[in-house]
Scaffold this active site. Structure first.
Site, mmCIF file in Angstrom:
data_model
loop_
_atom_site.group_PDB
_atom_site.id
_atom_site.type_symbol
_atom_site.label_atom_id
_atom_site.label_comp_id
_atom_site.label_asym_id
_atom_site.label_seq_id
_atom_site.Cartn_x
_atom_site.Cartn_y
_atom_site.Cartn_z
ATOM 1 N N LYS A 214 0.829 -1.218 0.000
ATOM 2 C CA LYS A 214 0.000 0.000 0.000
ATOM 3 C C LYS A 214 0.865 1.271 0.000
ATOM 4 O O LYS A 214 0.632 2.213 -0.771
ATOM 5 C CB LYS A 214 -0.905 -0.004 1.237
ATOM 6 C CG LYS A 214 -1.642 1.286 1.483
ATOM 7 C CD LYS A 214 -2.666 1.558 0.401
ATOM 8 C CE LYS A 214 -3.264 2.952 0.524
ATOM 9 N NZ LYS A 214 -4.280 3.193 -0.462
ATOM 10 N N CYS A 268 -3.886 10.941 1.207
ATOM 11 C CA CYS A 268 -3.150 9.685 1.014
ATOM 12 C C CYS A 268 -1.754 9.933 0.456
ATOM 13 O O CYS A 268 -0.753 9.697 1.116
ATOM 14 C CB CYS A 268 -3.912 8.779 0.055
ATOM 15 S SG CYS A 268 -5.611 8.572 0.534
HETATM 16 N N1 SAJ Z 1 -1.851 14.674 -9.188
HETATM 17 C C1 SAJ Z 1 -0.988 15.419 -9.986
HETATM 18 N N2 SAJ Z 1 -0.594 14.901 -11.180
HETATM 19 C C2 SAJ Z 1 -1.023 13.690 -11.646
HETATM 20 C C3 SAJ Z 1 -1.885 12.933 -10.809
HETATM 21 C C4 SAJ Z 1 -2.287 13.443 -9.592
HETATM 22 O O1 SAJ Z 1 -0.574 16.539 -9.618
HETATM 23 O O2 SAJ Z 1 -0.644 13.306 -12.746
HETATM 24 C C5 SAJ Z 1 -2.261 15.197 -7.875
HETATM 25 C C6 SAJ Z 1 -3.763 15.441 -7.780
HETATM 26 O O3 SAJ Z 1 -4.116 16.672 -8.312
HETATM 27 C C7 SAJ Z 1 -3.963 15.376 -6.274
HETATM 28 C C8 SAJ Z 1 -2.952 14.321 -5.839
HETATM 29 O O4 SAJ Z 1 -2.013 14.222 -6.886
HETATM 30 O O5 SAJ Z 1 -3.662 16.608 -5.663
HETATM 31 C C9 SAJ Z 1 -3.533 12.956 -5.530
HETATM 32 O O6 SAJ Z 1 -4.535 12.624 -6.476
HETATM 33 P P1 SAJ Z 1 -4.665 11.158 -7.126
HETATM 34 O O7 SAJ Z 1 -5.820 11.177 -8.040
HETATM 35 O O8 SAJ Z 1 -3.362 10.739 -7.693
HETATM 36 O O9 SAJ Z 1 -4.892 10.186 -5.886
HETATM 37 P P2 SAJ Z 1 -5.910 10.139 -4.615
HETATM 38 O O10 SAJ Z 1 -5.192 10.764 -3.445
HETATM 39 O O11 SAJ Z 1 -7.267 10.627 -4.933
HETATM 40 O O12 SAJ Z 1 -6.023 8.537 -4.405
HETATM 41 C C10 SAJ Z 1 -4.819 7.788 -4.239
HETATM 42 C C11 SAJ Z 1 -4.878 6.576 -5.199
HETATM 43 N N3 SAJ Z 1 -3.576 5.914 -5.227
HETATM 44 C C12 SAJ Z 1 -2.910 5.691 -6.388
HETATM 45 O O13 SAJ Z 1 -3.334 6.059 -7.461
HETATM 46 C C13 SAJ Z 1 -1.623 4.953 -6.284
HETATM 47 C C14 SAJ Z 1 -5.966 5.605 -4.722
HETATM 48 O O14 SAJ Z 1 -5.963 4.431 -5.522
HETATM 49 C C15 SAJ Z 1 -5.736 5.247 -3.245
HETATM 50 O O15 SAJ Z 1 -6.745 4.358 -2.765
HETATM 51 C C16 SAJ Z 1 -5.795 6.525 -2.438
HETATM 52 O O16 SAJ Z 1 -4.721 7.366 -2.879
HETATM 53 C C17 SAJ Z 1 -5.641 6.148 -0.960
HETATM 54 O O17 SAJ Z 1 -6.684 6.118 -0.263
HETATM 55 O O18 SAJ Z 1 -4.530 5.800 -0.541
#
Ligand code: SAJ
Length: 417
Positions: A214, A268
């Protein structure tokens, strides 16, 4: 429902616990949801949800109406206890397991031979072992994941959630799961539990491996976003578009660069990598650096805004487009957009206009500094500097003619220059 009929007791009715309780109960398995917040408990018992998530409301309403889901402040006897409580970091970036320990203590008196306890909260390696040790110390009458592997043994396992906010109900069913018990029987029992409602593959492993899996998933994403954020600053230095660089680089068959932004938010990805760093500081320097890059990005954006304002008339209004931590949600937790807007409001007061289509009012600190929540149209009309912080669908739909005469700082790359 009589006290002994709860098959499953879910401790913590937040972003993971409530959807999971709703899903399990939708499979005709009686669920008792437990939370320390009495308004959450009252809402759920009234068939209402406190979380904005597609398809969740209907499931909760149905299960409550059919008597398959009930909420309480206290745990009751069950066969399966599922713990889904927050595991934040403290001010020194150390894991704070207070809620996990409180959850363990809340079930201690209702545990009985043969029960299964599953931890889903994101946790440092060794937390599940520690949970079992804590239970053993308080209930020496029970064989808790030790001794003969028979029907009386209380099983303890770890199974991390990995669902994406906005797609939780789909991903809870479709995603593969890693299920790691403290002993092989613990693993088998936990697998049998998940196989009742997960269509993805449930893979057997150990608790310690599942814990690091995780953390690795979220650290992987954080580090890759840090790479994209680094590239955006390098591109700025060369005065070329990072979006064009990434688009073209991603045409290579083995390259897939993520998107830069104003920083990384949510509860997360901006938090979990610190669990790895805390436990292995010498080995995890790269992961620490990724975190530091992403945490520094909002300050880089602020400097860009300050420099742009120096070239504009002194009363120029600044429109901050978006407060949420990512597109099309209302979640402001750890949001870099919110942090940037806060700092701008503290410097420029009522010159700051904020557009966030997913909230009805501004967080109190922002309002106190004089920032105003306005509509997108008002922001486009009144401001001279447009700062795109979130790629909400409403912002993507803005016609180029509405911003082409303004100064634009687009941290999400949604507007053409
Ligand atoms: N972000 C970027 N650039 C990208 C992708 C995301 O700047 O290319 C930023 C987003 O804007 C945001 C942050 O990253 O601020 C996180 O967003 P996210 O969509 O990547 O992830 P979360 O936090 O909504 O959910 C993550 C997911 N983990 C992964 O993709 C590895 C989800 O599957 C997990 O269940 C969740 O964390 C968790 O609960 O741990």
């Amino acid at each position: 429902m009589s006290r002994l009929t709860h098959y499953c007791c879910v401790i913590g009715l937040g972003y993971i616990g409530l959807p999971t309780a709703a899903l399990v109960s939708s499979r005709d398995i009686p669920v008792l949801g437990v939370d320390v917040n009495s308004s959450v408990v009252d809402n759920i018992n009234a068939g209402e949800t406190h979380i904005v998530e597609p398809d969740l409301d209907g499931l909760v309403q149905r299960s409550v109406r059919l008597g398959l889901l009930r909420a309480s402040l206290e745990a009751e006897p069950a066969k399966v206890f599922l713990i889904a409580v927050p595991t934040p970091i403290d001010e020194e970036k150390r894991p704070d397991l207070t809620a996990v320990h409180a959850a363990a203590d809340s079930i201690i008196n209702v545990l009985k031979p043969g029960d299964l306890i599953i931890l889903e909260s994101t946790s440092p390696v060794g937390t599940t072992d520690g949970l079992a040790a804590r239970l053993r110390a308080r209930r020496p009458d029970l064989a808790i994941a030790e001794g003969a592997e028979n029907d009386d043994m209380v099983s303890v396992a770890y199974c991390p959630e990995r669902v994406l906010p906005g797609r939780i109900m789909q991903e809870l069913v479709a995603n593969d799961r890693c299920v790691g018990g403290i002993t092989p029987l613990c693993t088998q029992r936990a697998l049998a539990f998940y196989n009742q409602f997960v269509n993805g593959t449930c893979i057997a492993t150990t608790a310690r491996v599942a814990e690091l899996v995780k953390l690795s998933e979220n650290a992987f994403r954080d580090l890759n976003i840090a790479f994209a954020n680094t590239l955006s600053m390098v591109s700025d230095r060369h005065d070329i578009s990072v979006w064009e660089v990434i688009e073209l680089a991603n045409r290579h068959p083995r390259v897939n660069i993520l998107k830069p932004g104003p920083g990384v938010g949510g509860h997360c990805i901006a938090v979990d990598p610190w669990f790895i760093v805390h436990a292995a500081p010498e080995e995890a320097g790269l992961i620490r650096m990724g975190r530091e890059v992403n945490d520094a990005k909002p300050h880089y954006v602020l400097d860009k805004v300050r420099r742009a304002l120096e070239t504009l008339p002194s009363a120029t209004k600044i429109a901050c487009l978006g407060l949420a931590f990512k597109a099309d949600i209302d979640d402001l937790r750890e949001s870099p957009a919110l942090g940037i807007s806060h700092l701008l409001a503290s410097e420029y007061g009522s010159r700051v206009l904020v557009v966030e289509p997913n909230v009805r009012s501004l967080p109190s600190g922002l309002a106190a500094d004089g920032a105003q929540l306005v509509t997108l149209d008002e922001a486009l009309e009144q401001s001279g500097l447009l700062l795109v912080l979130v790629d909400h669908r409403q912002f993507k739909a803005v016609a180029r003619s509405r911003y082409s005469t303004k100064t634009v700082i687009d941290t999400r790359g949604i507007w053409q220059s």
